[in-house]
Write a protein that holds these residues in place. Structure first.
Motif, mmCIF file in Angstrom:
data_model
loop_
_atom_site.group_PDB
_atom_site.id
_atom_site.type_symbol
_atom_site.label_atom_id
_atom_site.label_comp_id
_atom_site.label_asym_id
_atom_site.label_seq_id
_atom_site.Cartn_x
_atom_site.Cartn_y
_atom_site.Cartn_z
ATOM 1 N N PRO A 289 -20.622 7.202 -10.906
ATOM 2 C CA PRO A 289 -20.912 7.551 -9.518
ATOM 3 C C PRO A 289 -20.570 9.004 -9.225
ATOM 4 O O PRO A 289 -19.785 9.600 -9.947
ATOM 5 C CB PRO A 289 -19.990 6.601 -8.726
ATOM 6 C CG PRO A 289 -18.881 6.271 -9.665
ATOM 7 C CD PRO A 289 -19.450 6.330 -11.049
ATOM 8 N N CYS A 290 -21.173 9.526 -8.153
ATOM 9 C CA CYS A 290 -20.970 10.940 -7.838
ATOM 10 C C CYS A 290 -20.271 11.088 -6.485
ATOM 11 O O CYS A 290 -19.933 10.099 -5.834
ATOM 12 C CB CYS A 290 -22.298 11.689 -7.867
ATOM 13 S SG CYS A 290 -23.319 11.491 -6.396
ATOM 14 N N TYR A 291 -20.072 12.316 -6.075
ATOM 15 C CA TYR A 291 -19.348 12.572 -4.817
ATOM 16 C C TYR A 291 -20.090 11.993 -3.615
ATOM 17 O O TYR A 291 -19.483 11.514 -2.665
ATOM 18 C CB TYR A 291 -19.140 14.083 -4.654
ATOM 19 C CG TYR A 291 -18.278 14.441 -3.461
ATOM 20 C CD1 TYR A 291 -16.926 14.120 -3.441
ATOM 21 C CD2 TYR A 291 -18.826 15.080 -2.355
ATOM 22 C CE1 TYR A 291 -16.141 14.435 -2.348
ATOM 23 C CE2 TYR A 291 -18.043 15.407 -1.258
ATOM 24 C CZ TYR A 291 -16.698 15.084 -1.263
ATOM 25 O OH TYR A 291 -15.923 15.383 -0.171
ATOM 26 N N ARG A 292 -21.417 12.003 -3.702
ATOM 27 C CA ARG A 292 -22.176 11.462 -2.563
ATOM 28 C C ARG A 292 -22.158 9.931 -2.539
ATOM 29 O O ARG A 292 -22.426 9.331 -1.501
ATOM 30 C CB ARG A 292 -23.619 11.972 -2.586
ATOM 31 C CG ARG A 292 -23.738 13.422 -2.163
ATOM 32 C CD ARG A 292 -25.185 13.876 -2.166
ATOM 33 N NE ARG A 292 -25.300 15.306 -1.974
ATOM 34 C CZ ARG A 292 -25.337 15.914 -0.770
ATOM 35 N NH1 ARG A 292 -25.265 15.211 0.329
ATOM 36 N NH2 ARG A 292 -25.446 17.222 -0.713
ATOM 37 N N CYS A 293 -21.863 9.292 -3.682
ATOM 38 C CA CYS A 293 -21.644 7.836 -3.655
ATOM 39 C C CYS A 293 -20.348 7.542 -2.898
ATOM 40 O O CYS A 293 -20.224 6.540 -2.203
ATOM 41 C CB CYS A 293 -21.513 7.261 -5.062
ATOM 42 S SG CYS A 293 -22.947 7.472 -6.123
ATOM 43 N N LEU A 294 -19.374 8.442 -3.052
ATOM 44 C CA LEU A 294 -18.069 8.276 -2.400
ATOM 45 C C LEU A 294 -18.161 8.644 -0.922
ATOM 46 O O LEU A 294 -17.672 7.920 -0.058
ATOM 47 C CB LEU A 294 -17.061 9.173 -3.134
ATOM 48 C CG LEU A 294 -15.607 9.175 -2.718
ATOM 49 C CD1 LEU A 294 -15.004 7.791 -2.829
ATOM 50 C CD2 LEU A 294 -14.829 10.146 -3.636
ATOM 51 N N THR A 363 -28.755 3.770 -3.843
ATOM 52 C CA THR A 363 -29.548 4.547 -2.875
ATOM 53 C C THR A 363 -28.991 5.953 -2.685
ATOM 54 O O THR A 363 -29.401 6.668 -1.767
ATOM 55 C CB THR A 363 -29.586 3.837 -1.502
ATOM 56 O OG1 THR A 363 -28.255 3.848 -0.954
ATOM 57 C CG2 THR A 363 -30.063 2.408 -1.612
ATOM 58 N N CYS A 364 -28.028 6.333 -3.530
ATOM 59 C CA CYS A 364 -27.437 7.674 -3.425
ATOM 60 C C CYS A 364 -28.537 8.736 -3.520
ATOM 61 O O CYS A 364 -29.396 8.656 -4.400
ATOM 62 C CB CYS A 364 -26.422 7.861 -4.553
ATOM 63 S SG CYS A 364 -25.800 9.548 -4.664
ATOM 64 N N PRO A 365 -28.529 9.714 -2.602
ATOM 65 C CA PRO A 365 -29.617 10.715 -2.620
ATOM 66 C C PRO A 365 -29.600 11.612 -3.866
ATOM 67 O O PRO A 365 -30.610 12.249 -4.178
ATOM 68 C CB PRO A 365 -29.349 11.541 -1.356
ATOM 69 C CG PRO A 365 -27.922 11.308 -1.017
ATOM 70 C CD PRO A 365 -27.578 9.928 -1.498
ATOM 71 N N THR A 366 -28.468 11.669 -4.576
ATOM 72 C CA THR A 366 -28.435 12.574 -5.728
ATOM 73 C C THR A 366 -28.301 11.867 -7.083
ATOM 74 O O THR A 366 -28.661 12.444 -8.100
ATOM 75 C CB THR A 366 -27.294 13.606 -5.588
ATOM 76 O OG1 THR A 366 -26.110 12.949 -5.172
ATOM 77 C CG2 THR A 366 -27.655 14.680 -4.588
ATOM 78 N N CYS A 367 -27.743 10.635 -7.116
ATOM 79 C CA CYS A 367 -27.667 9.961 -8.422
ATOM 80 C C CYS A 367 -28.247 8.557 -8.359
ATOM 81 O O CYS A 367 -28.056 7.758 -9.274
ATOM 82 C CB CYS A 367 -26.234 9.967 -8.967
ATOM 83 S SG CYS A 367 -25.157 8.703 -8.259
ATOM 84 N N GLY A 368 -28.945 8.238 -7.249
ATOM 85 C CA GLY A 368 -29.494 6.895 -7.078
ATOM 86 C C GLY A 368 -30.720 6.643 -7.963
ATOM 87 O O GLY A 368 -31.172 7.524 -8.696
HETATM 88 ZN ZN LIG Z 1 -24.164 9.368 -6.295
#
Ligand SMILES: [Zn+2]
Length: 390
Positions: A289-294, A363-368
């Motif tokens: 997961p990435c920062y935008r998932c968090l 659905t993460c905009p950067t790693c989804g």
């Molecule tokens: Zn992410």
């Protein structure tokens, strides 16, 4: 009493051997035995069979278990000419290794047969001394230390987190440390930003950082980036580095670092601090997961802590920055389990670490799912932290 010659002759009749051509075929076939070079360090430094592990004869019995854990694993020992390895095979058979052979003719025979060999990674004498507590760890060794010396880590920020992380990375011998910071040293920084000293108040943080890091370890090259990371320069800044340490104090930079690292496939060691609490995780090179998932959305400006007003216990970034350096070194050397997928929360007042599981958001905009990471847009958000940096 048998003489050495008669002992050796008798042993040769019983100890299994493999010749250089036979060993090279086994290696080429993709199921190589564990090849152990038992020569002394000065012989080893002259050249090795690719893939061989070096354990000097004197340490063989003590260290073989770390190198070859399974007694059934096929092992080939070699020395210079194939005599010492015969005696060493006998010793490993006594330890219970079931399938040990000696390379007949040794390394000299291997070279004479025209087979490939390579120059092993070596350290200068002063480096051997400086990094000896690393190299005596079998998990690092000379090979790992040479790898660190060739590694490049970028520290975003030369503040509370960037100070301890960059200093320990320099001490550890990470060969290139990039420092991104456009700020100057202020007296209020010195309560926690140990890269800087009273004498450097008023100077650029990158200059102060360079002086401290080079003073600690002249092996280290410090890349000074006296700038703020923005959508325009982020790819150029992050591109050359193996691991990114995010010591930023604002959401805008964290999102940008996350997004660029995902585009470039770079691992990020993230930490943040607030009052008496610190958080730490690793966003791995594959980015999930990435920062935008968090944190899917930047918080509204009125909810983001004002950096000028938010106090912080001075030692807290020390603890978190050292953990960041630890994770960075593990990533560089491929050691252990990183914090990828886990958020470590340190409550300094309770002296307690908690761990939260992080999940990738499909659905993460950067790693989804279905996101083309090479096309992630880079955005310069408004600074959430309008006041001076913490
Ligand atoms: Zn992410």
């Amino acid at each position: 009493m048998p003489t050495f010659d008669t002992l050796l002759r008798d042993l040769r009749g019983t100890i299994p051997e493999v010749d250089p051509a036979g060993l090279s075929v086994e290696i080429a076939n993709g199921k190589p035995p564990a090849v152990i070079d038992i020569r002394e360090a000065d012989e080893h430094a002259q050249g090795v069979i690719p893939g061989a592990v070096h354990i000097s004869r004197g340490f063989l019995e003590m260290r073989i278990e770390k190198a070859v854990m399974d007694l059934e694993t096929p092992v080939v020992l070699y020395c210079a000419g194939g005599t010492r390895s015969v005696l060493a095979v006998r010793s490993l058979l006594e330890l219970g290794y079931a399938n040990v052979r000696s390379l007949s003719g040794g390394f000299n025979g291997w070279k004479k047969a025209g087979l490939a060999w390579e120059q092993p990674a070596t350290l200068r004498a002063d480096q051997a001394s400086r990094y000896s507590r690393h190299t005596m760890l079998p998990e690092i060794g000379v090979v790992g230390q040479v790898k660190l010396l060739k590694s490049k880590v970028l520290c975003i920020g030369a503040g509370g987190l960037g100070s301890p992380s960059s200093m320990y990375l320099a001490a550890a011998g990470v060969g290139t440390i990039g420092v991104v910071d456009d700020d100057i040293v202020d007296a209020s920084n010195l309560q926690r930003q140990i890269l800087h000293s009273t004498a450097s108040v008023g100077k650029a943080k990158v200059d102060s950082a360079e002086a401290t890091l080079r003073g600690l370890n002249p092996d280290v090259v410090v890349d000074k980036h006296r700038t703020r990371i923005t959508a325009d320069n982020a790819i150029e800044l992050i591109g050359p580095y193996d691991v990114i340490i995010d010591g930023a104090d604002n959401f805008a930079t964290r999102y940008l670092v996350n997004d660029v690292a995902l585009r470039l496939g770079k691992p990020v060691v993230h930490a943040s601090i607030f009052r008496f609490e610190g958080q730490l995780t690793v966003f791995p090179a594959n980015g999930s997961p990435c920062y935008r998932c968090l944190y899917p959305q930047p918080p509204p400006a009125e909810e983001a802590p004002s950096c000028a007003e938010a106090g912080v216990l001075g030692v807290l970034p020390g603890a978190m920055g050292v953990l960041q350096a630890t994770e960075a070194i593990k990533l560089l050397l491929g050691l252990g389990d990183t914090l990828a997928g886990r958020l470590l929360v340190y409550d300094a007042l309770k002296a307690r670490f908690r761990e939260l599981k992080l999940r990738r958001d499909p659905t993460c905009p950067t790693c989804g799912d279905g996101v083309d990471r090479t096309k992630i847009p880079l955005i310069d958000y408004e600074q959430f932290c309008a006041g001076p940096k913490h």
